[in-house]
Write a protein that holds these residues in place. Sequence first.
Motif, PDB file in Angstrom:
ATOM      1  N   ALA A 198      11.802  37.977  27.030  1.00  0.00           N
ATOM      2  CA  ALA A 198      12.735  37.825  25.918  1.00  0.00           C
ATOM      3  C   ALA A 198      13.862  38.851  26.016  1.00  0.00           C
ATOM      4  N   ILE A 199      13.504  40.092  26.354  1.00  0.00           N
ATOM      5  CA  ILE A 199      14.523  41.144  26.475  1.00  0.00           C
ATOM      6  C   ILE A 199      15.449  40.844  27.650  1.00  0.00           C
ATOM      7  N   LYS A 200      14.880  40.352  28.768  1.00  0.00           N
ATOM      8  CA  LYS A 200      15.705  39.986  29.910  1.00  0.00           C
ATOM      9  C   LYS A 200      16.696  38.890  29.539  1.00  0.00           C
ATOM     10  N   LEU A 201      16.279  37.946  28.697  1.00  0.00           N
ATOM     11  CA  LEU A 201      17.165  36.874  28.261  1.00  0.00           C
ATOM     12  C   LEU A 201      18.305  37.451  27.411  1.00  0.00           C
ATOM     13  N   LEU A 202      17.979  38.384  26.510  1.00  0.00           N
ATOM     14  CA  LEU A 202      19.027  39.052  25.725  1.00  0.00           C
ATOM     15  C   LEU A 202      20.011  39.779  26.635  1.00  0.00           C
ATOM     16  N   GLU A 203      19.477  40.388  27.704  1.00  0.00           N
ATOM     17  CA  GLU A 203      20.337  41.096  28.644  1.00  0.00           C
ATOM     18  C   GLU A 203      21.263  40.122  29.369  1.00  0.00           C
ATOM     19  N   SER A 204      20.770  38.959  29.717  1.00  0.00           N
ATOM     20  CA  SER A 204      21.609  37.970  30.396  1.00  0.00           C
ATOM     21  C   SER A 204      22.714  37.446  29.475  1.00  0.00           C
ATOM     22  N   TRP A 205      22.467  37.478  28.161  1.00  0.00           N
ATOM     23  CA  TRP A 205      23.499  37.081  27.196  1.00  0.00           C
ATOM     24  C   TRP A 205      24.522  38.190  26.948  1.00  0.00           C
ATOM     25  N   GLY A 206      24.267  39.373  27.507  1.00  0.00           N
ATOM     26  CA  GLY A 206      25.198  40.495  27.319  1.00  0.00           C
ATOM     27  C   GLY A 206      25.018  41.209  25.993  1.00  0.00           C
ATOM     28  N   LEU A 207      23.875  40.999  25.337  1.00  0.00           N
ATOM     29  CA  LEU A 207      23.662  41.593  24.015  1.00  0.00           C
ATOM     30  C   LEU A 207      23.031  42.979  24.079  1.00  0.00           C
ATOM     31  N   VAL A 208      22.279  43.279  25.142  1.00  0.00           N
ATOM     32  CA  VAL A 208      21.575  44.557  25.199  1.00  0.00           C
ATOM     33  C   VAL A 208      21.737  45.171  26.588  1.00  0.00           C
ATOM     34  N   ARG A 209      21.436  46.475  26.655  1.00  0.00           N
ATOM     35  CA  ARG A 209      21.396  47.180  27.929  1.00  0.00           C
ATOM     36  C   ARG A 209      19.983  47.699  28.136  1.00  0.00           C
ATOM     37  N   VAL A 210      19.418  47.369  29.304  1.00  0.00           N
ATOM     38  CA  VAL A 210      18.055  47.773  29.636  1.00  0.00           C
ATOM     39  C   VAL A 210      18.133  48.891  30.670  1.00  0.00           C
ATOM     40  N   ALA A 211      17.458  50.007  30.397  1.00  0.00           N
ATOM     41  CA  ALA A 211      17.412  51.136  31.327  1.00  0.00           C
ATOM     42  C   ALA A 211      15.991  51.678  31.370  1.00  0.00           C
ATOM     43  N   THR A 212      15.492  51.925  32.576  1.00  0.00           N
ATOM     44  CA  THR A 212      14.116  52.405  32.753  1.00  0.00           C
ATOM     45  C   THR A 212      13.926  53.744  32.045  1.00  0.00           C
ATOM     46  N   GLY A 213      12.878  53.827  31.233  1.00  0.00           N
ATOM     47  CA  GLY A 213      12.559  55.077  30.553  1.00  0.00           C
ATOM     48  C   GLY A 213      13.401  55.347  29.325  1.00  0.00           C
ATOM     49  N   ARG A 214      14.264  54.387  28.939  1.00  0.00           N
ATOM     50  CA  ARG A 214      15.123  54.604  27.771  1.00  0.00           C
ATOM     51  C   ARG A 214      15.030  53.395  26.854  1.00  0.00           C
ATOM     52  N   PRO A 215      15.350  53.574  25.561  1.00  0.00           N
ATOM     53  CA  PRO A 215      15.311  52.432  24.646  1.00  0.00           C
ATOM     54  C   PRO A 215      16.352  51.381  25.038  1.00  0.00           C
ATOM     55  N   THR A 216      16.053  50.125  24.756  1.00  0.00           N
ATOM     56  CA  THR A 216      17.009  49.036  24.973  1.00  0.00           C
ATOM     57  C   THR A 216      17.932  48.963  23.762  1.00  0.00           C
ATOM     58  N   ILE A 217      19.237  49.144  23.997  1.00  0.00           N
ATOM     59  CA  ILE A 217      20.172  49.221  22.879  1.00  0.00           C
ATOM     60  C   ILE A 217      21.126  48.034  22.877  1.00  0.00           C
ATOM     61  N   VAL A 218      21.689  47.752  21.699  1.00  0.00           N
ATOM     62  CA  VAL A 218      22.636  46.644  21.523  1.00  0.00           C
ATOM     63  C   VAL A 218      23.991  47.059  22.084  1.00  0.00           C
ATOM     64  N   LEU A 219      24.614  46.165  22.849  1.00  0.00           N
ATOM     65  CA  LEU A 219      25.900  46.446  23.483  1.00  0.00           C
ATOM     66  C   LEU A 219      27.038  45.723  22.778  1.00  0.00           C
ATOM     67  N   PRO A 220      28.252  46.286  22.817  1.00  0.00           N
ATOM     68  CA  PRO A 220      29.428  45.566  22.329  1.00  0.00           C
ATOM     69  C   PRO A 220      29.896  44.571  23.377  1.00  0.00           C
ATOM     70  N   ALA A 221      30.849  43.739  22.996  1.00  0.00           N
ATOM     71  CA  ALA A 221      31.424  42.789  23.947  1.00  0.00           C
ATOM     72  C   ALA A 221      32.206  43.533  25.003  1.00  0.00           C
ATOM     73  N   PRO A 222      32.274  43.008  26.246  1.00  0.00           N
ATOM     74  CA  PRO A 222      33.100  43.650  27.284  1.00  0.00           C
ATOM     75  C   PRO A 222      34.535  43.760  26.829  1.00  0.00           C
ATOM     76  N   HIS A 223      35.193  44.888  27.221  1.00  0.00           N
ATOM     77  CA  HIS A 223      36.573  45.153  26.791  1.00  0.00           C
ATOM     78  C   HIS A 223      37.521  44.532  27.804  1.00  0.00           C
ATOM     79  N   GLY A 224      37.941  43.324  27.611  1.00  0.00           N
ATOM     80  CA  GLY A 224      38.780  42.646  28.593  1.00  0.00           C
ATOM     81  C   GLY A 224      40.091  42.153  28.062  1.00  0.00           C
ATOM     82  N   ASP A 225      40.530  42.613  26.893  1.00  0.00           N
ATOM     83  CA  ASP A 225      41.776  42.110  26.322  1.00  0.00           C
ATOM     84  C   ASP A 225      42.972  42.949  26.693  1.00  0.00           C
ATOM     85  N   GLY A 226      42.755  43.983  27.594  1.00  0.00           N
ATOM     86  CA  GLY A 226      43.895  44.776  28.062  1.00  0.00           C
ATOM     87  C   GLY A 226      44.422  45.761  27.077  1.00  0.00           C
TER      88      GLY A 226
END
Length: 594
Positions: free
Chosen positions: A476-504
């Motif tokens: 389930a967490i991997k699926l959230l990561e594929s949607w760009g909603l969370v960041r997964v890091a070994t040994g650290r909590p999985t946190i919610v991510l903002p949208a990529p900054h691509g508007d220049g």
Amino acid sequence: MSGRKATPPRRERGSIEPLPSGAFRVRVYAGTDPVSGKEHYLRETVPAGPTAESEARKVRTRLVAAVDERRHPRTNAKLRHLIERHLNEAKLELNTRETYQGYVDKHVLPFIGDEPAGKIDEEILDSLYAELARCREHCDGKGGTDHRTAAQHDCDHRCRRHVCRPLADSTIRQIHWILSGAFRRGVRWKWIGVNPAATSEPPPAPRGNPDPPSAEDAARIVNAAWESDLDWGMLIWLTMVTGHRRGELCAIKLKHLDLDNRVLHIGRSIGQRGRKRWEKSTKAQADRRVVLDVETVELLKEHVERWRMRLADLGMELNPDLYIFSLSPDGATERAPDSVTQRFGRLVAKLGIDTTLHKLRHYNATELIAAGVNIRTVAGRLGHGSGGMTTLRSYAAWVSEADQRAAGEIAARMPPRPRVKLPERPVVEGTNPYELIAVSLSERIYAGEIGIGLPIPSVKQLSKDFAVSTSTAQRAIKLLESWGLVRVATGRPTIVLPAPHGDGSAGKTVGRQRDVPPTASSPRALDLEVRRLGTIVATLTATADPTNTKSLHRLLLGAIKRAGASYDDVDEYELVVRLSGTVEVVTTYVAIEP
């Protein structure tokens, strides 16, 4: 009679040379310069006149006595022993002590360390300063190679041809003050008769030349920090807003934040030397309280909330002694100041900006001054030892109207805080258990129940809440990561991510204007409040034009006179002006003594 040879007359030391003008030049040998190896003479010229020759003989006697006093001081202690005693007796912070010792070991002792302290005079010190200004490595002037290490090695491209570089004027001046302090103690201890550093000439003090980043570069830096890590972005933002030193920021604890009153208390600092860290008083022992702007207070509240969520996952609660920028899970240990400098260096190098962490302090000061904030207020907020006025002594002084203006000014000139948003909501019609878990978590995220930068429930907690295996929770967490909603890091909590900054829009600075209440341009009934160093000393009413500085100046001087104070202290006063019967401040008048 037995004849005894007459003892030949003793040769007088020194020489007296008549000059064509009728004056006399007196010269007395005083030994050899230990730095340059040249012979050293004391010289003095006696002006022409009927008694010039007898005056020249008196001058020679005086110079001979001066040489003898230096050759035969009250103790034969060497200069290295005097400096060692001086550094041991002086009250120096650890970093300062080790820096001074390094200067002495490299730039002083090799030249004059083994000379008797009483033999050192002004000419020897001036010769030393000239050598330091020639080459910081004290080469023999014949070139050579600057090796990458003193150990045995095979030279490569890192071993380069030696090029003389002078020691900085500011460093030579520090060495001068080390020697001056040592000689001053030597005079007091009766080791020597005079302090030669008192009349020697070190390089002039270099003029201050702050080089802060531009507003555009500052915007790029703080935006990149926010995108990298919300906690890191908070630290860089607070550095820009307050101008505090890195050690002061690392020492901030939760109990130092009075967010309801918008006040930050700075009373301690973190020192570091290699791997060793310790808590100490701030530079110049400047314990101070600084008013914060509304935006910064909101950011700090969010920062504290992130800490509360992290601690809750550990079964802990917020502790007043928690270091708010700590890297430890429980916030019990301070952040290393060197790590802040190193991470900032990597950040600006990646952005291609030539600046340092300390220059953010210059950015804060120059932006406030450019906005017209009183110099005394700027100096107080930065914790300078002196700013042209008596040090502010009380809490009330810091929450004065002038300090509140300063907080608003820097906030108005800061680059806008990036407004982060979530990625677009995925369209999923899930039937598998891991898909249903992912959809449930995404709905909580989009509803704001789990904010950006905060951790989602752990795999163990998800397994318990949804009665599934840990592998299903991980999918389930991997699926959230594929949607760009969370960041997964070994040994650290999985946190919610903002949208990529691509508007220049990264790095652009958007100016903000503050609404200033209109003021009358004609005489009005006014309520006036006279403050000295932030403390109210008098209140009065008058009819005057609140935009006329001459009228306000006369009113301020009259109030100072009635208080029995001196006009010389006018720069310690300010006049807070309100329209009669209102509470809104129209203006605050401050007179700077020329």
